[in-house]
Design a protein around this motif. Structure first.
Motif, PDB file in Angstrom:
ATOM      1  N   LEU A  87       0.827  -1.202   0.000  1.00 51.88           N
ATOM      2  CA  LEU A  87       0.000   0.000   0.000  1.00 51.88           C
ATOM      3  C   LEU A  87       0.866   1.259   0.000  1.00 51.88           C
ATOM      4  CD1 LEU A  87      -2.817   1.172   0.043  1.00 51.88           C
ATOM      5  CD2 LEU A  87      -2.819   0.982   2.541  1.00 51.88           C
ATOM      6  N   ALA A  88       1.897   1.296   0.846  1.00 54.30           N
ATOM      7  CA  ALA A  88       2.780   2.460   0.897  1.00 54.30           C
ATOM      8  C   ALA A  88       3.540   2.632  -0.414  1.00 54.30           C
ATOM      9  CB  ALA A  88       3.748   2.326   2.069  1.00 54.30           C
ATOM     10  N   TYR A  89       3.982   1.508  -1.004  1.00 48.75           N
ATOM     11  CA  TYR A  89       4.693   1.564  -2.287  1.00 48.75           C
ATOM     12  C   TYR A  89       3.816   2.162  -3.379  1.00 48.75           C
ATOM     13  CZ  TYR A  89       6.090  -0.190  -6.880  1.00 48.75           C
ATOM     14  OH  TYR A  89       6.380  -0.288  -8.215  1.00 48.75           O
ATOM     15  N   VAL A  90       2.578   1.703  -3.475  1.00 49.87           N
ATOM     16  CA  VAL A  90       1.672   2.205  -4.507  1.00 49.87           C
ATOM     17  C   VAL A  90       1.338   3.669  -4.254  1.00 49.87           C
ATOM     18  CG1 VAL A  90      -0.631   1.956  -5.516  1.00 49.87           C
ATOM     19  CG2 VAL A  90       0.738  -0.072  -5.019  1.00 49.87           C
ATOM     20  N   MET A  91       1.127   4.048  -2.994  1.00 48.91           N
ATOM     21  CA  MET A  91       0.852   5.452  -2.677  1.00 48.91           C
ATOM     22  C   MET A  91       1.987   6.360  -3.150  1.00 48.91           C
ATOM     23  SD  MET A  91      -0.773   5.035   1.156  1.00 48.91           S
ATOM     24  CE  MET A  91      -0.656   6.770   1.525  1.00 48.91           C
ATOM     25  N   ALA A  92       3.214   5.869  -3.056  1.00 47.33           N
ATOM     26  CA  ALA A  92       4.377   6.679  -3.429  1.00 47.33           C
ATOM     27  C   ALA A  92       4.606   6.722  -4.934  1.00 47.33           C
ATOM     28  CB  ALA A  92       5.629   6.152  -2.729  1.00 47.33           C
ATOM     29  N   THR A  93       3.973   5.835  -5.697  1.00 49.41           N
ATOM     30  CA  THR A  93       4.309   5.725  -7.126  1.00 49.41           C
ATOM     31  C   THR A  93       3.147   6.009  -8.051  1.00 49.41           C
ATOM     32  OG1 THR A  93       3.889   3.323  -7.039  1.00 49.41           O
ATOM     33  CG2 THR A  93       6.164   4.058  -6.703  1.00 49.41           C
ATOM     34  N   VAL A  94       1.999   6.416  -7.523  1.00 50.43           N
ATOM     35  CA  VAL A  94       0.866   6.744  -8.393  1.00 50.43           C
ATOM     36  C   VAL A  94       0.714   8.262  -8.466  1.00 50.43           C
ATOM     37  CG1 VAL A  94      -0.357   4.594  -7.958  1.00 50.43           C
ATOM     38  CG2 VAL A  94      -0.751   6.564  -6.455  1.00 50.43           C
ATOM     39  N   GLY A  95      -0.232   8.708  -9.282  1.00 49.09           N
ATOM     40  CA  GLY A  95      -0.473  10.136  -9.447  1.00 49.09           C
ATOM     41  C   GLY A  95      -1.153  10.748  -8.241  1.00 49.09           C
ATOM     42  N   LEU A 101      -6.807   9.329  -3.025  1.00 45.39           N
ATOM     43  CA  LEU A 101      -7.825   8.323  -2.718  1.00 45.39           C
ATOM     44  C   LEU A 101      -7.273   7.279  -1.753  1.00 45.39           C
ATOM     45  CD1 LEU A 101     -10.561   6.986  -3.159  1.00 45.39           C
ATOM     46  CD2 LEU A 101      -9.616   5.866  -5.201  1.00 45.39           C
ATOM     47  N   LEU A 102      -6.061   6.793  -2.014  1.00 46.02           N
ATOM     48  CA  LEU A 102      -5.455   5.803  -1.122  1.00 46.02           C
ATOM     49  C   LEU A 102      -5.215   6.383   0.261  1.00 46.02           C
ATOM     50  CD1 LEU A 102      -2.906   4.122  -3.556  1.00 46.02           C
ATOM     51  CD2 LEU A 102      -5.012   3.121  -2.652  1.00 46.02           C
ATOM     52  N   MET A 103      -4.794   7.640   0.317  1.00 46.84           N
ATOM     53  CA  MET A 103      -4.587   8.274   1.613  1.00 46.84           C
ATOM     54  C   MET A 103      -5.902   8.373   2.381  1.00 46.84           C
ATOM     55  SD  MET A 103      -2.287   9.480   3.644  1.00 46.84           S
ATOM     56  CE  MET A 103      -0.844   9.936   2.661  1.00 46.84           C
ATOM     57  N   LEU A 104      -6.994   8.645   1.664  1.00 46.78           N
ATOM     58  CA  LEU A 104      -8.316   8.679   2.299  1.00 46.78           C
ATOM     59  C   LEU A 104      -8.675   7.313   2.865  1.00 46.78           C
ATOM     60  CD1 LEU A 104     -10.958  10.212   2.902  1.00 46.78           C
ATOM     61  CD2 LEU A 104     -11.777   9.473   0.655  1.00 46.78           C
ATOM     62  N   LEU A 105      -8.359   6.247   2.109  1.00 45.77           N
ATOM     63  CA  LEU A 105      -8.643   4.893   2.592  1.00 45.77           C
ATOM     64  C   LEU A 105      -7.869   4.566   3.867  1.00 45.77           C
ATOM     65  CD1 LEU A 105      -8.676   2.818  -0.729  1.00 45.77           C
ATOM     66  CD2 LEU A 105     -10.602   3.812   0.511  1.00 45.77           C
ATOM     67  N   VAL A 106      -6.706   5.211   4.041  1.00 43.03           N
ATOM     68  CA  VAL A 106      -5.911   4.991   5.247  1.00 43.03           C
ATOM     69  C   VAL A 106      -6.389   5.871   6.395  1.00 43.03           C
ATOM     70  CG1 VAL A 106      -3.596   5.172   6.261  1.00 43.03           C
ATOM     71  CG2 VAL A 106      -3.877   4.266   3.947  1.00 43.03           C
ATOM     72  N   LEU A 107      -6.654   7.148   6.091  1.00 40.86           N
ATOM     73  CA  LEU A 107      -6.939   8.109   7.150  1.00 40.86           C
ATOM     74  C   LEU A 107      -8.363   8.009   7.695  1.00 40.86           C
ATOM     75  CD1 LEU A 107      -5.111  11.321   5.891  1.00 40.86           C
ATOM     76  CD2 LEU A 107      -4.389   9.703   7.653  1.00 40.86           C
ATOM     77  N   LEU A 108      -9.319   7.646   6.833  1.00 40.65           N
ATOM     78  CA  LEU A 108     -10.700   7.563   7.332  1.00 40.65           C
ATOM     79  C   LEU A 108     -10.844   6.501   8.417  1.00 40.65           C
ATOM     80  CD1 LEU A 108     -13.511   8.701   7.141  1.00 40.65           C
ATOM     81  CD2 LEU A 108     -14.019   7.088   5.299  1.00 40.65           C
ATOM     82  N   ILE A 308       0.113  -3.476  -6.846  1.00 45.21           N
ATOM     83  CA  ILE A 308      -1.103  -2.689  -7.069  1.00 45.21           C
ATOM     84  C   ILE A 308      -2.347  -3.502  -6.720  1.00 45.21           C
ATOM     85  CG2 ILE A 308      -2.545  -1.681  -8.875  1.00 45.21           C
ATOM     86  CD1 ILE A 308      -0.097  -0.556 -10.145  1.00 45.21           C
ATOM     87  N   VAL A 309      -2.348  -4.782  -7.138  1.00 39.64           N
ATOM     88  CA  VAL A 309      -3.480  -5.653  -6.803  1.00 39.64           C
ATOM     89  C   VAL A 309      -3.594  -5.803  -5.284  1.00 39.64           C
ATOM     90  CG1 VAL A 309      -4.398  -7.993  -7.010  1.00 39.64           C
ATOM     91  CG2 VAL A 309      -3.333  -6.885  -8.995  1.00 39.64           C
ATOM     92  N   ALA A 310      -2.433  -6.054  -4.628  1.00 41.49           N
ATOM     93  CA  ALA A 310      -2.428  -6.203  -3.180  1.00 41.49           C
ATOM     94  C   ALA A 310      -2.891  -4.918  -2.490  1.00 41.49           C
ATOM     95  CB  ALA A 310      -1.028  -6.597  -2.694  1.00 41.49           C
ATOM     96  N   ALA A 311      -2.443  -3.769  -2.993  1.00 43.49           N
ATOM     97  CA  ALA A 311      -2.845  -2.492  -2.408  1.00 43.49           C
ATOM     98  C   ALA A 311      -4.349  -2.288  -2.522  1.00 43.49           C
ATOM     99  CB  ALA A 311      -2.097  -1.345  -3.077  1.00 43.49           C
ATOM    100  N   GLY A 312      -4.928  -2.702  -3.664  1.00 46.53           N
ATOM    101  CA  GLY A 312      -6.373  -2.596  -3.821  1.00 46.53           C
ATOM    102  C   GLY A 312      -7.127  -3.441  -2.807  1.00 46.53           C
TER     103      GLY A 312
END
Length: 558
Positions: A87-95, A101-108, A308-312
């Motif tokens: 999850l952290a890897y994908v957050m660092a490498t996407v737009g 969106l991923l940060m929202l999934l973590v922070l909410l 990416i699949v795992a992060a999803g």
């Protein structure tokens, strides 16, 4: 920044003692005295004795509980680290949009009540819950799997609650990697696996270790999730402490258990301070100067796409318990099911038409308002005082001021109950308010302290040089600059108070119980659909408060 010397004149007119004394006094009376009283009780009331600790070592069931606590904490830490990496890897490498969106999934989930999330997981994982329904519907299982009231339930619930503590520092570690380092390794012929093993893993290890230590510190003192989602074989030390007080009335032995838990937690804190320091929590461990880490010109490898699949899947794991409660709260059936056969607002109507629910909600809001008011004043003064201190003593005072965040809440709750019971404050609104102030003020202190670090001291010097008093300078110059930090601290304080269960379990009674305590009592026996409606209301309150804070911060920066 933290160790800088203040320019001459900075802080003139604001004595350090005025900032440190109020919160210091609160910590002395409402934190140090209760905790030290427990320590004294553990070593004998009339004279020094190790009898309680000898009993702990001699009785197999207590040794088993200690080992279970360490084992569960270790497993949760390992699961949190493993799940956080993709999850952290994908957050660092996407737009930016996907990252948001991923940060929202973590922070909410991070901001949502642990009680609400635990309740949602029980609904999802129970025999007739969503997960078992899906598994049997897909033909993967012939009968329901026991996911709750056992080890799997505890691990799922605790990992969900604590995982953000690893994701956030690990994401910061990824962002602090320089892209040129990875590109240099690739130009020398290193493949994706070698780059990960020789470059990424070592350079992100400090963030992982820091997050893992925070998770382990929290996990060993966990009470709520093991109590609701575990069975007798998953009893942890916090539950044993509560049981010895509420059921067996054995205060000395409960104090001995609390002492062991306290020593383990403080040891972890000392190690964290030794290798990372509080500045990692306040400053975020920045310091990169090159282009931040992202996907190189080679594109994503097979492992990158698998990440990416795992992060999803992990993102779905984080958000599912929060999303699932809303449609379930709209069901008309007295039996929980997903999706509901028919929709209705009957359980919301039941919530607002039943006096016990409305009274508990009103009391929680009253207490939270008092806590925010008091903790904002105490935390802001403390941050101002620490920022004016000599660097030699600053780290020690900062550590003391955040201790209530680190020490397991069960220890504070038991200690306050022991201290306040003779005063008649237990069962009153002020008893639980005082407990929440101790818990909430460190969050205000940290956010305001971080805001003060970015405040330009030259503005203060200029205002004082033009003849303004320190009070005028603070009101006209400093306060507007640090207002977002104060607002963030107020949000933390509100949510800390509004979501608390453990302090309320010990310091309230049936006439003064808060909404989370009333929900806890219902979940512990039988989940009434009204509890799901209450959970949704808590989520909505949290989202509204967070949204208001974001709007205020956006206006301040625009």
């Amino acid at each position: 920044m933290a160790g800088r010397s203040n320019p001459a004149g900075v802080g003139r007119g604001f004595p350090v003692w005025l900032g440190l004394a109020p919160f210091g006094l609160v910590l002395l009376v409402l934190f140090a005295v209760p905790v030290l009283s427990l320590l004294k009780l553990a070593f004998g009331e009339s004279g020094f004795s190790l009898a309680q600790f000898e009993r702990m070592a001699a009785v197999p069931v207590y040794r088993s509980v200690l080992l279970t606590t360490l084992g569960i904490a270790g497993l949760v830490t390992a699961l949190a680290v493993i799940a956080s990496y993709p999850l952290a890897y994908v957050m660092a490498t996407v737009g930016p949009r996907a990252r948001g969106l991923l940060m929202l999934l973590v922070l909410l989930p991070f901001w949502t009540s642990a009680l609400v999330r635990t309740t949602a997981w029980i609904i999802l994982l129970q025999g007739n819950g969503v997960v078992n329904t899906m598994l049997m519907g897909a033909g993967l299982t012939a009968s329901p799997i026991a996911f709750v009231y056992n080890l799997s339930g505890v691990l799922i619930g605790m990992t969900h609650v604590l995982m953000p503590f690893v994701v956030l520092p690990l994401y910061a570690a990824f962002r602090n990697l320089e892209l040129s380092t990875v590109q240099a390794a690739e130009s020398l012929g290193a493949g994706p696996l070698t780059v990960f093993r020789r470059i990424i893993l070592p350079l992100t290890a400090p963030g992982v270790v820091a997050g893992a230590m925070i998770v382990f510190m929290n996990a060993i003192g966990f009470y709520l999730t093991p109590a609701l989602m575990g069975g007798p074989g998953q009893a942890m030390i916090a539950q044993m402490i509560a049981s010895n007080i509420n059921t067996e009335l054995n205060w000395p032995f409960a104090a001995a258990l609390a002492t062991v838990l306290l020593v383990a937690t403080v040891t972890m804190l000392v190690l964290f301070q030794r290798f990372f320091g509080l500045e990692r929590l306040i400053d975020g461990g920045g310091g990169k100067v090159g282009q931040p880490f992202t996907v190189t010109s080679r594109g994503r490898s097979t492992g990158g796409w698998l990440a990416i699949v795992a992060a999803g899947l992990i993102g779905a794991f984080l958000i599912a318990p929060i999303v699932i409660v809303f449609p379930m709260s709209l069901g008309s059936s007295p039996f929980l099911a997903f999706p509901p056969e028919s929709y209705s607002l009957v359980w919301y109507e039941n919530f607002f038409s039943t006096s016990k629910w409305v009274t508990a909600l009103t009391r929680s809001l009253q207490i939270a308002a008092l806590v925010v008011t008091i903790s904002v004043v105490l935390g802001t003064l403390a941050a101002l005082g620490v920022s004016r201190m000599r660097p030699r003593w600053r780290n020690m005072v900062e550590t003391i001021f955040i201790l209530p965040m680190i020490v397991p809440v069960i220890i504070l709750a038991v200690g306050l109950y022991y201290l306040l019971a003779p005063t008649g404050l237990v069962g009153s609104i002020w008893g639980v308010t005082l407990g929440h102030v101790v818990l909430a003020t460190p969050y205000v202190f940290i956010t305001v302290r971080a805001a003060l670090k970015s405040f330009d001291d030259n503005l203060e010097l200029a205002a004082l040089g033009l003849g303004a008093s320190w009070a005028t300078m603070f009101r006209r110059v400093m306060l507007p600059a640090i207002a977002p930090g104060i607002a963030a601290g107020a949000i933390f304080a509100f949510i800390t108070s509004f979501d608390d269960v453990i302090i309320a379990l010990f310091l309230t009674n049936i006439r003064s119980r808060t909404l989370p305590k009333l929900m806890y009592e219902g979940v512990a026996h039988e989940i009434d659909p009204t509890i799901i409606a209450a959970s949704c209301l808590i989520i909505l309150v949290t989202v509204v408060v967070l949204g208001a804070n974001l709007l205020v911060a956006k206006r301040k920066t625009s």
